[in-house]
Design a protein around this motif. Structure first.
Motif, PDB file in Angstrom:
ATOM      1  N   ASN A 232       0.657  -1.241   0.128  1.00 18.17           N
ATOM      2  CA  ASN A 232       0.130   0.101  -0.021  1.00 18.17           C
ATOM      3  C   ASN A 232       0.781   1.290  -0.010  1.00 18.17           C
ATOM      4  OD1 ASN A 232      -2.198  -1.536   0.150  1.00 18.17           O
ATOM      5  ND2 ASN A 232      -2.696  -1.210   2.079  1.00 18.17           N
ATOM      6  N   LEU A 233       1.735   1.215   0.911  1.00 18.66           N
ATOM      7  CA  LEU A 233       2.866   2.404   0.834  1.00 18.66           C
ATOM      8  C   LEU A 233       3.599   2.488  -0.425  1.00 18.66           C
ATOM      9  CD1 LEU A 233       4.249   2.418   4.461  1.00 18.66           C
ATOM     10  CD2 LEU A 233       2.738   3.899   3.650  1.00 18.66           C
ATOM     11  N   LEU A 234       3.827   1.450  -1.075  1.00 17.27           N
ATOM     12  CA  LEU A 234       4.710   1.704  -2.294  1.00 17.27           C
ATOM     13  C   LEU A 234       3.910   2.271  -3.309  1.00 17.27           C
ATOM     14  CD1 LEU A 234       7.322   1.064  -3.725  1.00 17.27           C
ATOM     15  CD2 LEU A 234       6.526  -1.196  -4.196  1.00 17.27           C
ATOM     16  N   ALA A 235       2.659   1.755  -3.331  1.00 16.04           N
ATOM     17  CA  ALA A 235       1.863   2.290  -4.344  1.00 16.04           C
ATOM     18  C   ALA A 235       1.380   3.731  -4.063  1.00 16.04           C
ATOM     19  CB  ALA A 235       0.415   1.547  -4.302  1.00 16.04           C
ATOM     20  N   ALA A 236       1.116   4.004  -2.903  1.00 15.89           N
ATOM     21  CA  ALA A 236       0.773   5.473  -2.654  1.00 15.89           C
ATOM     22  C   ALA A 236       2.281   6.500  -2.792  1.00 15.89           C
ATOM     23  CB  ALA A 236       0.420   5.764  -1.121  1.00 15.89           C
ATOM     24  N   THR A 237       3.401   5.941  -2.609  1.00 17.39           N
ATOM     25  CA  THR A 237       4.526   6.707  -2.840  1.00 17.39           C
ATOM     26  C   THR A 237       4.656   7.005  -4.230  1.00 17.39           C
ATOM     27  OG1 THR A 237       5.456   5.788  -1.023  1.00 17.39           O
ATOM     28  CG2 THR A 237       7.184   6.885  -2.663  1.00 17.39           C
ATOM     29  N   PHE A 239       2.078   6.995  -6.372  1.00 15.03           N
ATOM     30  CA  PHE A 239       1.083   8.047  -6.658  1.00 15.03           C
ATOM     31  C   PHE A 239       1.570   9.232  -6.526  1.00 15.03           C
ATOM     32  CE2 PHE A 239      -2.924  10.001  -6.405  1.00 15.03           C
ATOM     33  CZ  PHE A 239      -3.607   9.521  -7.598  1.00 15.03           C
ATOM     34  N   LYS A 240       2.109   9.514  -5.383  1.00 16.39           N
ATOM     35  CA  LYS A 240       2.702  10.999  -4.889  1.00 16.39           C
ATOM     36  C   LYS A 240       3.533  11.401  -5.892  1.00 16.39           C
ATOM     37  CE  LYS A 240       1.595  10.756   0.011  1.00 16.39           C
ATOM     38  NZ  LYS A 240       2.389  10.585   1.353  1.00 16.39           N
ATOM     39  N   GLN A 241       4.451  10.716  -6.589  1.00 13.78           N
ATOM     40  CA  GLN A 241       5.439  11.084  -7.630  1.00 13.78           C
ATOM     41  C   GLN A 241       4.776  11.199  -8.930  1.00 13.78           C
ATOM     42  OE1 GLN A 241       8.874   8.437  -6.948  1.00 13.78           O
ATOM     43  NE2 GLN A 241       9.780  10.096  -6.073  1.00 13.78           N
ATOM     44  N   GLN A 242       3.407  10.966  -8.903  1.00 13.29           N
ATOM     45  CA  GLN A 242       2.596  11.049 -10.297  1.00 13.29           C
ATOM     46  C   GLN A 242       2.948   9.911 -11.226  1.00 13.29           C
ATOM     47  OE1 GLN A 242       3.052  14.955 -11.906  1.00 13.29           O
ATOM     48  NE2 GLN A 242       1.578  15.833 -10.039  1.00 13.29           N
TER      49      GLN A 242
END
Length: 380
Positions: A232-237, A239-242
């Motif tokens: 989850n954290l990896l996908a969210a990270t 996503f934050k980097q677009q």
């Protein structure tokens, strides 16, 4: 007058010659040789005295210290021997091969050199004072050296007694020693290492160090691919980097390995909603997951169903939302829109009024509800 002048000239000439002679003479200095020789002799005498003192004074001190035990009078030996025999605590030590009686005999037989009374009396007083003084832990060394020649009756043939001066030594209390024993570091379990890596990744994300966080999270997933929080954290990270594609690939890989993890499905559904892939969302959020459904599940499912014109499915989702958050006007508006699309105008009209009464809608939603109310009045 001429005679006088001649005499004066002669005198002047003589004085001039004497001056010239004096200017050309070098006078050598005169030294007092006797005074110099006297000083040299005095210096030599002082150096010889210092040298002799340096040679003989240490030897004299050593002879004095060696001669000192022999000057102990017989009375001093008797006092120390009586103290040795009367000690009840066993503080004074004698070699176990000879008893105290043997010590007394040897002390009485041992000859003592007679010395002057001026030397004996001060030493006797000092020994008596030391023997009678209450000492906490006195150390009196009394050694009896046994001769190798012994009679058959085990009698002491010849012995030599050496009694040294009692020394008062304060016994220091044993201090507790804080000894640090370096122990080998305990081997950490793989689970503990994963927890530490996950904490480091969270901290990196908090400080905006996304590349370091991605590296740590990938290392965790390489060891434990089913680690839900790390994925989850990896996908969210990402996503934050677009980096939408990387986030989508991470979630899809997790779903392939563990299809029952609802969190990965919900996160992937958010990405698909952004990409307007509504059918994909409905494939992810199927009915079998409704038992574990949360607010995000119903919002995503209802939005995808309504956008895909599957209003019956949307009605089910929005009904759950109105039950979970009855004060939210937007869920009532969404429910009215699906009713309106299915041709249930009376129910839609009533639901539009409820949404307007609750308030909290933005301008676009409010205008949509009012326009539909006017249109439904004419239609009904």
């Amino acid at each position: 007058m001429s005679v006088i002048n001649n005499m004066l000239k002669n005198i002047e000439q003589r004085e001039a010659k004497q001056v010239n002679v004096q200017e050309g003479i070098n006078v050598k200095p005169i030294y007092d040789l006797r005074n110099i020789a006297f000083k040299v002799v005095i210096v030599l005498i002082m150096l010889s005295v210092i040298f002799l003192a340096y040679l003989y004074l240490p030897n004299a001190d050593k002879q004095e210290t060696q001669r000192q035990p022999a000057l102990l009078p017989q009375k001093m030996v008797a006092v120390i021997t009586s103290n040795l025999s009367d000690s009840e605590d066993g503080e004074n030590t004698v070699e176990p091969s000879v008893g105290q009686d043997a010590v007394k005999k040897v002390v009485q037989v041992e000859p003592v050199n007679q010395v002057d009374n001026d030397l004996v009396e001060p030493k006797l007083d000092e020994a008596t004072l030391l023997a009678s003084q209450p000492i906490e832990d006195p150390i009196v060394i009394a050694q009896v050296k046994q001769s190798p020649e012994l009679d058959n009756d085990n009698e002491l043939a010849a012995s030599e007694l050496t009694v040294s001066k009692p020394k008062i030594t304060p016994v220091a209390k044993a201090k507790p020693q804080n000894t640090m024993t370096k122990s080998a570091p305990e081997a950490k379990s793989p689970q503990d290492l994963l927890i530490e890596q996950l904490a480091a990744a969270k901290q990196a994300i908090q400080f905006g160090l996304y590349n370091e966080a991605i590296s740590d999270l990938n290392a965790i997933l390489a060891q434990s691919p089913l680690h839900v929080e790390a994925r989850n954290l990896l996908a969210a990270t990402y996503f934050k980097q677009q980096d939408i594609n990387s986030a989508q690939q991470v979630l899809q890989a997790g779903i392939r390995q563990s299809p029952n993890v609802l969190e990965w499905r919900v996160m992937l559904s958010k990405i698909l909603i952004m990409q307007q892939e509504y059918e994909g969302v409905l494939l992810l959020l199927t009915d079998e997951f409704e038992s574990q459904a949360n607010l995000d599940f119903w919002v995503l499912q209802g939005t995808a169903a309504q956008s895909a014109s599957k209003h019956h499915k949307a009605l089910e989702s929005f009904k759950h939302l109105t039950q979970l958050q009855p004060s939210q006007a937007k869920w009532w508006l969404a429910l009215a829109t699906s009713k309106d699309a299915l041709g249930e105008y009376l129910d839609a009209k009533q639901l539009y009024k409820v949404a307007l009464d609750l308030g909290g809608l933005n301008t676009a939603m409010t205008q949509h509800a009012l326009q539909r109310l006017v249109a439904l009045k004419e239609a009904v």
